[in-house]
Design an enzyme around this catalytic site. Structure first.
Site, PDB file in Angstrom:
ATOM      1  N   ASP A 196       0.816  -1.213   0.000  1.00  0.00           N
ATOM      2  CA  ASP A 196       0.000   0.000   0.000  1.00  0.00           C
ATOM      3  C   ASP A 196       0.855   1.271   0.000  1.00  0.00           C
ATOM      4  O   ASP A 196       2.023   1.267   0.407  1.00  0.00           O
ATOM      5  CB  ASP A 196      -0.886   0.043   1.250  1.00  0.00           C
ATOM      6  CG  ASP A 196      -2.069  -0.903   1.161  1.00  0.00           C
ATOM      7  OD1 ASP A 196      -2.081  -1.756   0.253  1.00  0.00           O
ATOM      8  OD2 ASP A 196      -2.968  -0.801   2.009  1.00  0.00           O
TER       9      ASP A 196
ATOM     10  N   HIS B 212      -5.141   9.147   0.286  1.00  0.00           N
ATOM     11  CA  HIS B 212      -5.283   8.296   1.471  1.00  0.00           C
ATOM     12  C   HIS B 212      -6.339   8.823   2.435  1.00  0.00           C
ATOM     13  O   HIS B 212      -6.185   8.795   3.663  1.00  0.00           O
ATOM     14  CB  HIS B 212      -3.933   8.153   2.202  1.00  0.00           C
ATOM     15  CG  HIS B 212      -3.798   6.844   2.927  1.00  0.00           C
ATOM     16  ND1 HIS B 212      -4.139   6.691   4.251  1.00  0.00           N
ATOM     17  CD2 HIS B 212      -3.366   5.625   2.520  1.00  0.00           C
ATOM     18  CE1 HIS B 212      -3.911   5.454   4.641  1.00  0.00           C
ATOM     19  NE2 HIS B 212      -3.434   4.780   3.596  1.00  0.00           N
TER      20      HIS B 212
ATOM     21  N   HIS C 241       3.676  -2.271   3.108  1.00  0.00           N
ATOM     22  CA  HIS C 241       3.715  -0.937   2.514  1.00  0.00           C
ATOM     23  C   HIS C 241       5.058  -0.725   1.808  1.00  0.00           C
ATOM     24  O   HIS C 241       6.112  -0.919   2.431  1.00  0.00           O
ATOM     25  CB  HIS C 241       3.524   0.137   3.596  1.00  0.00           C
ATOM     26  CG  HIS C 241       2.191   0.074   4.274  1.00  0.00           C
ATOM     27  ND1 HIS C 241       1.902  -0.874   5.227  1.00  0.00           N
ATOM     28  CD2 HIS C 241       1.076   0.824   4.112  1.00  0.00           C
ATOM     29  CE1 HIS C 241       0.644  -0.702   5.646  1.00  0.00           C
ATOM     30  NE2 HIS C 241       0.124   0.316   4.988  1.00  0.00           N
TER      31      HIS C 241
END
Length: 421
Positions: A247, A302, A389
């Site tokens: 992510d 986000h 991530h």
């Protein structure tokens, strides 16, 4: 009756001629790669009474074309003639991808001092028919054959794609617009993509295989707005699967490191991208796509979508979709809501599945490479979707150990869309 006799004779002659011509045409088979089973003599004509033009030693590889039940025409870099069919052994090939940077050199013999027969680019798919002492493989690429260093090759990993071209995708023998045309794959045909080379994707669909324009392929998208937090377990006896997901990227520094590790282990992953990072790092987005990974939408900046209006949710999603399309010419296939925050309002905007996770490595919180593996070990099972991530250096540092552990446990690394099916 006498007047018809000359015509009958002529007709009989023509039929005989046609029969002989067709028989001759059908005696020759399709050229294949074969191995020489024993030292054998090469003749000018398919007869032991004809002139001898050379010898081929046991273990050599040749391009062979059967011409009769007893004889085969063979071709090597130096010789072309006829050998007895019993001297040859049929071979099966295996697909490999060239992984060496700047490609690999094709030699006429298994030696770096042999004559060079050509250069095969990195990410090309080649077919290996056998090996030779000293770390060499006998390969075929298009109509070229010869030896390359075995350590420049790896087994490729397939990704499911779908032809996305109204008139179909032209299938070519080599990765070039001038490559020999092998046929056309109809629009919406599902293919297995093994590599992308300079805008060309090597694909297979049933018996058809070759290169098509990568831009004429699309990821297989599940068109629903459901929420998923795990994949579908495989049938008994099949290899277990996990989906690695990343992510918040792409990141100019960390994401290329992650890609290099994934490539090293032939692992596929899914990258959920933040739109504003896509715009800053379009070259990295393209690199991810061309490596065969899946690309997902993770909103523009986000935002926590459950706190936004429906119109603003749509804007977050659409703006990111458009940024990804601008970078690679394809829209994302899956979506991940930031913080896992979703509800009926958010789902009403979606036309692709929302992907949560079954293993949260908490890499964003502890920033500790060793702890990532600890969380994976504690919860990994068939169908797991693993959250990481690609914006933290510690994640890149810990990824290799995660992959090595999961490989030893018998897992295959697939994209999210693949693990949902």
């Amino acid at each position: 009756m006498k007047k018809l006799l000359p015509y009958a004779i002529i007709l009989t002659f023509l039929i005989s001629f046609m029969f002989v011509d067709n028989t001759s045409a059908n005696t020759e088979g399709t050229p294949v790669i074969q191995s020489v089973a024993k030292d054998t003599t090469v003749y000018v004509e398919p007869s032991v009474e004809s002139t001898v033009i050379g010898q081929i030693v046991k273990g050599s590889y040749v391009t062979a074309t059967p011409v009769s039940e007893e004889w085969t025409r063979i071709k090597t870099q130096q010789l072309e003639g006829y050998v007895e069919k019993a001297a040859l052994v049929s071979l099966k090939s295996e697909k490999y991808v060239v992984t060496k940077k700047d490609g690999t050199t094709l030699f006429t013999y298994p030696s770096p001092s042999a004559q060079k027969a050509g250069q095969i680019y990195e990410n090309s798919i080649i077919f290996v028919y056998g090996s030779a002492p000293g770390g060499w493989s006998f390969i075929q690429y298009g109509h070229q054959t010869g030896y390359v260093a075995t350590n420049s090759l790896k087994k490729p990993v397939a990704t499911k794609k779908r032809v996305n071209a109204t008139n179909g995708a032209v299938l070519r023998l080599t990765a070039s617009p001038s490559g020999e045309v092998l046929g056309t794959l109809a629009n919406k045909t599902v293919v297995q993509q093994y590599t992308v080379l300079a805008g060309w994707a090597y694909v297979e669909a049933d018996e058809q295989k070759g290169y098509v324009k990568a831009s004429e392929l699309a990821n297989i998208q599940i068109t629903d707005n459901k929420v998923y937090n795990k994949g579908v377990p495989v049938a008994k006896g099949e290899k277990k699967r996990v989906a690695l997901t990343f992510d918040d990227g792409p990141d100019a520094k960390v994401t290329p490191q992650v890609l290099a590790i994934l490539k090293k282990y032939d692992a596929k992953a899914t990258f959920f991208m933040v739109g504003q990072n896509v715009s800053k790092n379009s070259a990295v987005v393209k690199q991810i796509y061309e490596a065969g990974h899946e690309i997902g939408n993770h909103t523009w900046d986000h935002a926590k979508l459950t706190a936004l209006s429906t119109a603003n949710v749509k804007q977050e999603v659409d703006r990111t979709n458009n940024a990804i399309y601008a970078a690679i010419g394809q829209y994302p296939t899956v979506f991940r809501p930031p913080y896992g925050a979703t509800n009926d309002k958010v789902r009403s905007v979606m036309t692709m599945p929302s992907i949560l996770w079954s293993i949260d490595t908490l890499d964003w919180k502890h920033r500790n490479a060793e702890k990532i593996l600890t969380y994976v070990k504690a919860s990994a099972k068939d169908g797991s979707i693993i959250l990481m991530h690609d914006i933290h250096q510690t994640t890149a540092n810990g990824l290799e150990n995660v992959i090595l552990y999961l490989q030893k446990q018998g897992y295959e690394f697939v994209t999210v869309s693949e693990i949902l099916q």
